[in-house]
Design a protein around this motif. Sequence first.
Motif, short mmCIF file in Angstrom:
data_model
loop_
_atom_site.label_atom_id
_atom_site.label_comp_id
_atom_site.label_asym_id
_atom_site.label_seq_id
_atom_site.Cartn_x
_atom_site.Cartn_y
_atom_site.Cartn_z
N LYS A 26 51.30 44.26 37.67
CA LYS A 26 50.63 43.79 36.45
C LYS A 26 49.97 42.44 36.66
N ASP A 27 49.35 41.93 35.62
CA ASP A 27 48.65 40.65 35.64
C ASP A 27 49.54 39.53 36.16
N ASN A 28 49.10 38.83 37.21
CA ASN A 28 49.92 37.76 37.76
C ASN A 28 49.28 36.40 37.49
N SER A 29 48.70 36.24 36.31
CA SER A 29 47.99 35.01 35.97
C SER A 29 48.90 33.80 35.97
N ILE A 30 50.20 34.00 35.67
CA ILE A 30 51.11 32.85 35.66
C ILE A 30 51.28 32.30 37.06
N ALA A 31 51.38 33.20 38.03
CA ALA A 31 51.63 32.78 39.41
C ALA A 31 50.38 32.17 40.05
N THR A 32 49.21 32.77 39.82
CA THR A 32 48.01 32.34 40.54
C THR A 32 46.95 31.69 39.66
N GLY A 33 47.02 31.86 38.35
CA GLY A 33 45.98 31.35 37.48
C GLY A 33 44.81 32.30 37.37
N VAL A 34 44.84 33.42 38.09
CA VAL A 34 43.77 34.41 38.06
C VAL A 34 44.37 35.80 37.85
N PRO A 35 44.06 36.45 36.75
CA PRO A 35 44.59 37.79 36.50
C PRO A 35 44.14 38.77 37.58
N ASN A 36 45.04 39.68 37.98
CA ASN A 36 44.70 40.70 38.96
C ASN A 36 43.53 41.56 38.51
N ALA A 37 43.51 41.84 37.21
CA ALA A 37 42.42 42.67 36.67
C ALA A 37 41.06 42.01 36.91
N LEU A 38 41.04 40.68 36.81
CA LEU A 38 39.80 39.96 37.03
C LEU A 38 39.37 40.03 38.49
N LEU A 39 40.33 39.94 39.39
CA LEU A 39 40.03 40.05 40.82
C LEU A 39 39.53 41.45 41.16
N LYS A 40 40.16 42.47 40.57
CA LYS A 40 39.72 43.83 40.82
C LYS A 40 38.28 44.05 40.34
N GLN A 41 37.99 43.49 39.15
CA GLN A 41 36.64 43.62 38.62
C GLN A 41 35.64 42.90 39.51
N ALA A 42 36.04 41.74 40.05
CA ALA A 42 35.16 40.97 40.93
C ALA A 42 34.84 41.73 42.20
N ARG A 43 35.82 42.52 42.70
CA ARG A 43 35.58 43.30 43.92
C ARG A 43 34.56 44.40 43.68
N LYS A 44 34.42 44.81 42.44
CA LYS A 44 33.44 45.85 42.11
C LYS A 44 32.07 45.26 41.78
N SER A 45 32.05 44.11 41.08
CA SER A 45 30.79 43.53 40.62
C SER A 45 30.20 42.52 41.60
N GLY A 46 31.08 41.92 42.44
CA GLY A 46 30.62 40.87 43.34
C GLY A 46 30.50 39.53 42.65
N SER A 47 30.99 39.43 41.42
CA SER A 47 30.89 38.18 40.66
C SER A 47 32.24 37.83 40.05
N LEU A 48 32.66 36.56 40.18
CA LEU A 48 33.94 36.10 39.66
C LEU A 48 33.75 34.80 38.88
N ASN A 49 34.09 34.84 37.60
CA ASN A 49 33.93 33.68 36.72
C ASN A 49 35.31 33.11 36.38
N LEU A 50 35.59 31.93 36.92
CA LEU A 50 36.87 31.25 36.67
C LEU A 50 36.64 29.91 35.98
N SER A 51 35.57 29.79 35.24
CA SER A 51 35.25 28.52 34.59
C SER A 51 36.21 28.24 33.44
N ASN A 52 36.48 26.96 33.21
CA ASN A 52 37.25 26.50 32.05
C ASN A 52 38.63 27.15 31.96
N ARG A 53 39.37 27.14 33.09
CA ARG A 53 40.72 27.71 33.13
C ARG A 53 41.77 26.66 33.48
N SER A 54 41.39 25.39 33.45
CA SER A 54 42.31 24.28 33.73
C SER A 54 42.94 24.38 35.12
#
Length: 608
Positions: A26-54
């Motif tokens: 499941k989503d490991n945002s607590i451990a890495t600050g980046v949800p796994n779902a977001l990384l998976k989507q980035a692998r498909k789109s080639g674009s990753l937006n991590l702006s304004n996440r402290s």
Amino acid sequence: MKRGRGSGIKSNFDRQAFKNKFNQGKDNSIATGVPNALLKQARKSGSLNLSNRSLAEVPDDVWRINLDASKSQQSSSMDNDQDRWWDQVELSKLDLSSNQLKAISDDVKLLNALVALDIRDNQLENIPESVRELQQLSKLALSRNALVGLPNATCDLINLKSLMLEHNKLTELPSEIGNLLHLEILDISNNQLSELPHSIQKLACLKFLNMSNNKLEVLPSEIAFMKGLKDLNISSNKIKELKVDFQLLNKLERLDIRCNHIEEVPVFSTDNTLKELYLGSNRIKNLLGSTLQKLSVVAIMDMSENKIEFVPDEVVNMKQLERFDLTNNDISGLPCNMGNMTQLKSLILNGNPLRTLRRDIVQRGTVAILKFLRSRIAGTIPDLASSVDTNTQGNTRINATHSSTGSNVDASEKTSEIPGDLWSVVAGSDQIRVVDFRKNVLTTVPEPLIEFSSRIEELYLSSNKLSQLPSSMANFTKLTYLDLGNNQLGNLPIEMESMTKLREIILSNNRFAAIPSVIYTLSSLEVLLATDNKIESIDVSGLKQLSELSVLDLQNNDIKEVPPELGTLKALKSLQLGGNLFRIPRAAILSKGTFAVMEYLRGRIPTS
């Protein structure tokens, strides 16, 4: 009992095992600050937006995203099939803006397919040398950090087209910056640069160069070799001398040299493409006719806050001029032939010791000024032909003035009702063209005025106590100028849609919560001034119906958001939005002028 206990123990173990397996996937945002779902989507789109996440640091998973995708492609297990490894692409766009990053890992080199890297608005003091491995990089944004120097590695990115470095602490640029031969956009504004390297002349593809708010004292001659320049901003420096041969920059469309110490207007070639020229807040004394003669396509010219005493006749050769700001100079008069500058929509003369132009004419605005100047060309200066003086409570004075070019009706000195004897003086006249009832205490539009409505071209009702207008305003079908400023209006009657010839309307200092809907039906409208109201939003769809609108002033309202689509209004040449509630565009963008604001807004339009 034993079997039951054993079964119970096994059951508990299975639940825990399932829970552990579930947590791994499941989503490991607590451990890495980046949800796994977001990384998976980035692998498909080639674009990753991590702006304004402290983020204080970039998780390793981000740097290794291409490696992990590669492993997935090499695996044939059913577990990986669910990630559709055959659809995965390498990361090409990474947005890390508006975080709390103090450093970027050397592992950034692992993202060697990056085309765009945005690290704006962080706390970076340097960039790793490994960034030179990003040879596909086209856009690099490092604005609003704490960079004191630009590493040479950045200058090895030979495919770079956009480099944003504004709002840092740069004191110099490396000479290797000349290696960026494909660079088209360079923003080094708001730094501490006192000079530029000579190698900057190699940037022949550069189209946009912003060096504003630095410590430059001399503009180097090498700038002239940037023959692709379209927009050059060197405002807010300490420049006394322009060594650049601007005649070589024949593709330049916008030049901003405001807030410097220059004493002369640059000389341009006769085939220049300059459309906007900002020279305000300098030490210019003379406007040479030979210089103005070559500015035939300039639409906006700012000469405010200088020491200009004289405007030469050659100004009429600026046939495309729409906005001319001469605020706070030493001008005593204007050439009469300026009255024939039909494209001029906004002429600003405040703060000049004008002698040949009466103050009341200047206050009426551009249309009145140009009409007065035209009257002087023909030798038909309006003379007072008749007058009526009526004292109401000792302080009312009313005049009716006539001339061979038309007539004015003028009421002033704080009257609440236009006296009947004024109407008797002008009764039956078919020469009334201008009516001026400013600075009174009128609460309604006088009914007798409707008799002349079909002839009136200019109507001044500002600085009264009007809270509404009558539906009979529909009769003013020839009106080209309407001043309703400084009243108590909150709306306009829909019947005003009949004012099909109206070119300019002033709604400033009223109580409008929105631009009245009837405004969007006035197809000839060129100037809309609605400052100091309570307007909360901008209706772009309505404004798009005003195909001739070139001047829009919405300063000092309650606008919370500026729609990006506002940047698509092609006819708009002067846009003023300061003093509102919105945070984007920032003040720094607004200060760059209309062209920069419109371009910024267009850049924020979502792409499909």
